[in-house]
Design a protein around this motif. Structure first.
Motif, short mmCIF file in Angstrom:
data_model
loop_
_atom_site.label_atom_id
_atom_site.label_comp_id
_atom_site.label_asym_id
_atom_site.label_seq_id
_atom_site.Cartn_x
_atom_site.Cartn_y
_atom_site.Cartn_z
N UNK A 65 7.39 -10.36 5.08
CA UNK A 65 8.13 -9.00 4.47
C UNK A 65 6.93 -8.01 4.14
N UNK A 66 7.35 -6.80 4.19
CA UNK A 66 6.35 -5.73 3.90
C UNK A 66 5.63 -5.94 2.48
N UNK A 67 6.33 -6.36 1.30
CA UNK A 67 5.66 -6.45 0.20
C UNK A 67 4.89 -7.45 0.10
N UNK A 68 5.26 -8.77 0.93
CA UNK A 68 4.21 -9.96 0.68
C UNK A 68 3.05 -9.72 1.46
N UNK A 69 3.25 -8.96 2.47
CA UNK A 69 2.07 -8.62 3.80
C UNK A 69 1.18 -7.92 2.96
N UNK A 70 1.76 -6.73 2.19
CA UNK A 70 0.86 -5.84 1.32
C UNK A 70 -0.01 -6.58 0.48
N UNK A 71 0.75 -7.35 -0.33
CA UNK A 71 -0.02 -8.20 -1.48
C UNK A 71 -1.10 -9.21 -0.79
N UNK A 72 -0.54 -9.95 0.32
CA UNK A 72 -1.50 -10.85 0.91
C UNK A 72 -2.77 -10.06 1.49
N UNK A 73 -2.59 -9.08 2.12
CA UNK A 73 -3.72 -8.10 2.50
C UNK A 73 -4.67 -7.79 1.29
N UNK A 74 -4.10 -7.59 0.10
CA UNK A 74 -4.98 -7.35 -1.11
C UNK A 74 -5.61 -8.43 -1.54
N UNK A 75 -4.87 -9.72 -1.53
CA UNK A 75 -5.73 -10.91 -1.78
C UNK A 75 -6.88 -11.23 -0.87
N UNK A 76 -6.42 -11.13 0.40
CA UNK A 76 -7.05 -11.47 1.33
C UNK A 76 -8.70 -10.74 1.60
N UNK A 77 -8.39 -9.32 1.20
CA UNK A 77 -9.62 -8.54 1.08
C UNK A 77 -10.17 -8.79 -0.06
N UNK A 78 -9.73 -8.99 -1.17
CA UNK A 78 -10.45 -9.06 -2.56
C UNK A 78 -10.79 -10.33 -2.85
#
Length: 143
Positions: A65-78
């Motif tokens: 889902x968009x919110x989980x995808x956004x948060x995963x992207x943040x975690x993955x990046x940092x």
């Protein structure tokens, strides 16, 4: 797993990001009976977002889902550059329901990300996260 593989990050997500996850869970809903492991017949509450098969090795990032995808992207990046999400779900326990020992993966290079959504906690409610290496207690987290 060894204790030096356990890393804790506080206040990584904003209140708004956590609220978005809560909204996605509320829309999807929890079901009861998800097993902690194959040895126990007892279950707990679960909301599966993607990658239900515990043997999945394929990215589920496009299914999030968009919110989980956004948060995963943040975690993955940092925090976890180079990793991909192969499962995404939320587990919950109601007061008085016991949790059981389980392993997310036996693959040394896999990582598990835990996000605690509770704003308040009382240690009398139990539900702490305990990490073991075979039978040795590594770390206990009561967040």
């Amino acid at each position: 797993m060894s204790s030096n593989n356990i890393v804790k990050f506080d206040n990584t997500l904003t209140d708004e990001e956590l609220k978005q996850i809560e909204n996605d869970i509320a829309r999807k809903g929890y079901t009861f009976g998800w097993p902690s492991n194959k040895r126990d017949e007892y279950g707990h509450w679960n909301c599966m977002f993607a990658g239900q098969d515990p043997n999945n090795r394929i990215s589920v990032e496009q299914q999030l889902p968009p919110s989980i995808k956004q948060i995963w992207s943040k975690i993955k990046q940092s925090i976890l550059p180079g990793y991909t999400a192969i499962r995404a779900y939320s587990n919950a326990y109601t007061y008085g329901t016991e949790g059981y020992v389980h392993t997310d993966s036996d693959i040394d290079t896999d990582r598990t990300v835990l996000i605690y959504l509770n704003k308040d906690w009382d240690r009398d409610w139990a539900g702490e996260t305990v990490f073991f290496d075979d039978n040795e207690l590594l770390e206990e987290n009561e967040d």
